[in-house]
Every structure is written in C-alpha cells, then in structure tokens.
Design a protein around this motif. Structure first.
Motif, PDB file in Angstrom:
ATOM      1  N   SER A  67      30.084  42.913  49.291  1.00 25.49           N
ATOM      2  CA  SER A  67      28.895  43.454  49.744  1.00 25.49           C
ATOM      3  C   SER A  67      28.879  44.428  50.582  1.00 25.49           C
ATOM      4  N   LEU A  68      27.892  45.643  50.540  1.00 25.02           N
ATOM      5  CA  LEU A  68      27.965  46.618  51.381  1.00 25.02           C
ATOM      6  C   LEU A  68      26.577  46.830  51.771  1.00 25.02           C
ATOM      7  N   ASP A  69      26.073  47.276  52.927  1.00 23.84           N
ATOM      8  CA  ASP A  69      24.803  47.648  53.398  1.00 23.84           C
ATOM      9  C   ASP A  69      24.484  48.867  52.717  1.00 23.84           C
ATOM     10  N   HIS A  70      25.149  49.974  52.395  1.00 25.31           N
ATOM     11  CA  HIS A  70      24.781  51.117  51.756  1.00 25.31           C
ATOM     12  C   HIS A  70      25.691  51.102  50.524  1.00 25.31           C
ATOM     13  N   GLU A  71      25.316  52.080  49.512  1.00 24.76           N
ATOM     14  CA  GLU A  71      26.126  52.440  48.321  1.00 24.76           C
ATOM     15  C   GLU A  71      27.372  53.048  48.881  1.00 24.76           C
ATOM     16  N   SER A  72      28.435  52.581  48.321  1.00 19.65           N
ATOM     17  CA  SER A  72      29.517  52.930  48.485  1.00 19.65           C
ATOM     18  C   SER A  72      30.621  52.910  47.293  1.00 19.65           C
ATOM     19  N   PHE A  94      56.365  35.279  40.506  1.00 23.31           N
ATOM     20  CA  PHE A  94      55.870  35.136  39.231  1.00 23.31           C
ATOM     21  C   PHE A  94      54.810  35.898  39.247  1.00 23.31           C
ATOM     22  N   PRO A  95      54.785  37.213  38.572  1.00 22.95           N
ATOM     23  CA  PRO A  95      53.420  37.860  38.347  1.00 22.95           C
ATOM     24  C   PRO A  95      52.460  37.279  37.328  1.00 22.95           C
ATOM     25  N   LEU A  96      51.161  37.208  37.964  1.00 22.74           N
ATOM     26  CA  LEU A  96      50.311  36.007  37.077  1.00 22.74           C
ATOM     27  C   LEU A  96      49.267  37.301  36.228  1.00 22.74           C
ATOM     28  N   GLU A  97      49.765  38.613  36.716  1.00 21.84           N
ATOM     29  CA  GLU A  97      48.900  39.504  35.997  1.00 21.84           C
ATOM     30  C   GLU A  97      49.579  41.060  36.438  1.00 21.84           C
ATOM     31  N   SER A  98      49.652  41.986  35.515  1.00 22.34           N
ATOM     32  CA  SER A  98      49.987  43.343  35.684  1.00 22.34           C
ATOM     33  C   SER A  98      49.006  44.011  36.763  1.00 22.34           C
ATOM     34  N   LYS A  99      49.599  44.892  37.260  1.00 22.63           N
ATOM     35  CA  LYS A  99      48.660  46.045  38.009  1.00 22.63           C
ATOM     36  C   LYS A  99      47.340  46.303  37.398  1.00 22.63           C
ATOM     37  N   GLN A 100      46.059  46.127  38.022  1.00 23.44           N
ATOM     38  CA  GLN A 100      44.947  46.627  37.468  1.00 23.44           C
ATOM     39  C   GLN A 100      44.417  47.465  38.443  1.00 23.44           C
ATOM     40  N   LEU A 101      43.725  48.420  37.697  1.00 22.22           N
ATOM     41  CA  LEU A 101      43.124  49.559  38.553  1.00 22.22           C
ATOM     42  C   LEU A 101      41.373  49.418  38.454  1.00 22.22           C
ATOM     43  N   PHE A 102      40.750  49.846  39.456  1.00 23.90           N
ATOM     44  CA  PHE A 102      39.510  49.717  39.651  1.00 23.90           C
ATOM     45  C   PHE A 102      38.892  50.946  40.363  1.00 23.90           C
ATOM     46  N   ASP A 103      37.562  51.328  39.785  1.00 24.38           N
ATOM     47  CA  ASP A 103      36.840  52.480  40.560  1.00 24.38           C
ATOM     48  C   ASP A 103      35.367  51.876  40.349  1.00 24.38           C
ATOM     49  N   LEU A 104      34.863  51.351  41.489  1.00 27.03           N
ATOM     50  CA  LEU A 104      33.447  51.183  41.436  1.00 27.03           C
ATOM     51  C   LEU A 104      32.595  51.719  42.413  1.00 27.03           C
ATOM     52  N   THR A 105      31.317  51.692  42.226  1.00 24.08           N
ATOM     53  CA  THR A 105      30.415  52.359  43.035  1.00 24.08           C
ATOM     54  C   THR A 105      29.130  51.257  43.104  1.00 24.08           C
ATOM     55  N   GLY A 106      28.561  50.975  44.129  1.00 23.73           N
ATOM     56  CA  GLY A 106      27.313  50.360  44.491  1.00 23.73           C
ATOM     57  C   GLY A 106      27.333  49.629  45.618  1.00 23.73           C
ATOM     58  N   THR A 107      26.490  48.412  45.752  1.00 23.63           N
ATOM     59  CA  THR A 107      26.415  47.871  46.949  1.00 23.63           C
ATOM     60  C   THR A 107      26.617  46.411  46.791  1.00 23.63           C
ATOM     61  N   GLU A 108      26.857  45.852  45.408  1.00 25.21           N
ATOM     62  CA  GLU A 108      27.301  44.510  45.224  1.00 25.21           C
ATOM     63  C   GLU A 108      28.406  44.746  43.941  1.00 25.21           C
ATOM     64  N   LEU A 109      29.803  44.730  44.596  1.00 27.29           N
ATOM     65  CA  LEU A 109      30.995  44.967  43.654  1.00 27.29           C
ATOM     66  C   LEU A 109      31.752  43.928  43.281  1.00 27.29           C
ATOM     67  N   ALA A 110      32.247  43.748  42.081  1.00 22.44           N
ATOM     68  CA  ALA A 110      33.313  42.651  41.765  1.00 22.44           C
ATOM     69  C   ALA A 110      34.564  43.359  41.984  1.00 22.44           C
ATOM     70  N   VAL A 111      35.631  42.893  42.789  1.00 19.52           N
ATOM     71  CA  VAL A 111      36.729  43.566  42.840  1.00 19.52           C
ATOM     72  C   VAL A 111      37.684  42.950  42.206  1.00 19.52           C
ATOM     73  N   ILE A 112      37.484  41.521  42.175  1.00 21.11           N
ATOM     74  CA  ILE A 112      38.600  40.534  40.861  1.00 21.11           C
ATOM     75  C   ILE A 112      37.242  39.652  40.641  1.00 21.11           C
ATOM     76  N   ASP A 113      37.354  39.501  39.353  1.00 17.44           N
ATOM     77  CA  ASP A 113      36.615  38.366  38.730  1.00 17.44           C
ATOM     78  C   ASP A 113      37.271  38.056  37.615  1.00 17.44           C
ATOM     79  N   LYS A 114      38.386  36.899  37.294  1.00 11.77           N
ATOM     80  CA  LYS A 114      39.497  36.781  36.380  1.00 11.77           C
ATOM     81  C   LYS A 114      39.713  35.471  36.475  1.00 11.77           C
ATOM     82  N   PRO A 115      40.025  34.659  35.142  1.00  9.03           N
ATOM     83  CA  PRO A 115      40.868  33.451  35.286  1.00  9.03           C
ATOM     84  C   PRO A 115      42.262  33.591  35.471  1.00  9.03           C
ATOM     85  N   TYR A 116      42.989  32.855  35.773  1.00  6.70           N
ATOM     86  CA  TYR A 116      44.456  32.844  35.825  1.00  6.70           C
ATOM     87  C   TYR A 116      45.027  31.372  35.771  1.00  6.70           C
TER      88      TYR A 116
END
Length: 340
Positions: A67-72, A94-116
């Motif tokens: 969560s950010l005060d201003h859009e980032s 033991f890897p639970l996932e391969s490397k995942q890329l992200f590029d997000l813009t906003g004030t409320e951002l989900a960096v990781i939201d996954k089941p493992y």
C-alpha cells in the motif's frame, strides 16, 4: 554575534514524500490421512503444531500486498523457496515456484498472491534417506518458506528497493512440526526527501538569515575592535605627548643654555635645594652665571635640570605622566621655594 556563531546556518528536515507499507500473510492448513482423530482425513485447519505421521502436505496461501500513499510503480521478480536445514549440518533448497516477474502501478498492489504447498511426506522421506546414508541424525530440523524478492519501487523520479519479506519457519522434531515464526509481517519503505531550511535571527524586529547576521556582526566587531585600537593609540600618543611636552619645550627654548649629562647627580656631599619651576633655575643661572645641566629620566619620561654652586645643588624635576598644570604655566611661573 556569539549566538549567530553557535547556531548552524541551515537545518536539514526530512520529509516522507511517499511511504510503501508492505504486508505479508501466510495462511496454512494441513492435508492429513484418515486416522482415529480425523476419520475422514482431508485438508483441515491446524494450529501451531502439526503431527507429521498423519500429515502428507501443508498447503498455504502467500499474500504480499503493498500500500502506497501515492501512485507508484514496482518492478522485479519473486521466487518462493523451501529450505530444509539440519541444525547447520546440511541444508537443501526445494523450489516451490520458478522466478516470476512483475510490473505493477498503483497505490494498492499485490506483489504475491498465490497458493503453494509443502510436500511434507517428500521432505520427511528425504530426511530419512539422508540419515540412513550418512548415519547422521540431527536433533531437530527447520523447514523455512523464503519468498525471495528482488525489485524496486519508483515514485517521482526516486527509486527504493523492495524490502525483504518475512519467512514462515517450522521446527521438525519427534514427529511434530511446530511453528516458530509469526504468520504475518509488516515492513515500511519510506521515500524521504531532505529540505534545507535557512535559520534566521531576530535582529531588532527584523528576521535576517544567520549568514547576514554573521556578516553584520563581523563588520561591527571589526569596527569596534578598530575603534578600541584607535582610541587606545590616541590615548597612548596623548600620554606620550603630555609626558614629553614640557621637556621638549624647555629644551627647544633654552637648548643653548642647557648641557646634557648621562650620569645621575652625586648629591651625597651637597646641600640639595629643590625648585618648583624651571624659571627659578633660569634666574639662579643668570644671577650666578652658572651652566644648567640636564639629565633625562627614561623610566617615566621626566627630566632633571640642576645647577651646582659649591656645596649647593639646585634642581628642578619636570612632572611625570600626569601633568596638573599646562607647560606654559610651568615655564613662565614665578613661584619658587627651596628646601634643604
């Protein structure tokens, strides 16, 4: 002056332009086989202790929100790993996932939201095989879920690194898996800018910067110092003139009648008569047709004029630094007295 020197010219003030709040939550359950306690088996909610003999896997949902005060804008990658450590004897990733890329813009951002899922039966089987092959058995093991994240947060031309995320840690010992860590983590990444404020000084009702006050104070101090030096010089010159004026005028006016000597008077065998004015010396010299001798007393700037007449010694000593009467009065005064 002193106050302006003691205070800094400027003060640095830190301002939080934008703050990134990073929250990570682990929501885990246990997948168990049918047993006396749980006849139906399946995936159930569990507490901080999990029984490994009836548990085959630990599914969990990992959510990391920013969560950010201003859009980032955030850019980077994440890779969730499971690390098994045998008390420092050995460890395995033991890897639970391969490397995942992200590029997000906003004030409320989900960096990781996954089941493992932690495949606990595979982990315990691996540990048992290591113990059998090496003959080494650790007193306890740790199983740690580590969300490795690399990336940046960009705002208004500034860039900050995304902070590390909290890990979920279990301890494995005696057929029990016990939670050691928290399940929720919070981290803050501030965007800080520095504002330089110029300190001011109230100078006779006006607000001036300290740099100006220092310049003004320095000028006033220099002028005051020079004034003191000037007054001191004038005073010393004035004192010097006052102490030498009488002698100089006497020598200038009667120089052809005065004989300078470098030694003091030997008055032990003479009757010494002290005169009050130099005019008395002139009168006696004229009457008796005797020379006038002159000796300068260097210590205090005064001088001694004297006449020797047999067993008599007539003398006149000029005044010292402080003169009670003007030089003209001393030169022209007619009052005289004698004392033996």
């Amino acid at each position: 002056m002193i106050l302006s020197l003691l205070q800094p010219l400027t003060t640095a003030s830190e301002i939080n332009d934008n703050i990134a709040h990073l929250e990570t939550n682990y929501d885990y359950k246990a997948t168990i086989t049918r047993n006396v306690l749980y006849p139906k088996g399946g995936t159930i909610d569990v507490g901080d202790t999990i029984f490994t003999k009836i548990t085959t896997a630990i599914p969990f949902h990992l959510i990391t929100l920013m969560s950010l005060d201003h859009e980032s804008t955030i850019k980077g990658s994440h890779e969730v790993q499971l690390v098994v450590d045998a008390g420092g004897l050995w460890n395995r990733v033991f890897p639970l996932e391969s490397k995942q890329l992200f590029d997000l813009t906003g004030t409320e951002l989900a960096v990781i939201d996954k089941p493992y899922q932690i495949k606990l039966n595979e982990i315990t089987t691996f540990i048992a095989q290591v113990e059998e092959e090496t003959g080494i058995r650790a007193d306890q093991y740790t199983i740690e879920v580590i969300p490795n994240i690399e990336g940046t947060i960009s705002y208004a031309g500034k860039t900050e690194s995304i902070p590390e995320l909290g890990s979920l840690v279990f301890q494995l010992a005696n057929d029990e898996l016990i939670l050691l860590s928290e399940k929720s983590f919070n981290t803050v990444a501030p965007f800080v800018s520095t504002e330089i404020l110029t300190n001011t000084f109230n100078f006779f009702g006006s607000s001036l910067s300290l740099s100006h006050v220092r310049v003004i104070s320095s000028i006033l101090s220099i002028l005051t110092f020079l004034s003191v030096i000037y007054l001191y010089t004038i005073l010393m010159v004035s004192r010097k003139k006052s102490s030498s004026t009488q002698v100089d005028k006497i020598n200038k006016k009667y120089g052809n009648r005065i004989i300078p000597v470098s030694q003091k008077i030997n008055s032990d065998e003479k009757t010494m008569i002290t005169l009050q004015s130099f005019k008395s010396i002139i009168q006696i010299a004229d009457e008796k047709e005797l020379p006038i001798f002159y000796h300068r007393i260097h210590q205090d700037g005064s001088a001694l004029y004297f006449i020797t007449d047999g067993d008599y010694l007539y003398k006149y000593e000029t005044v010292k630094l402080t003169i009670a009467r003007s030089t003209e009065e001393i030169l022209d005064g007619d009052e005289a007295y004698a004392k033996g």
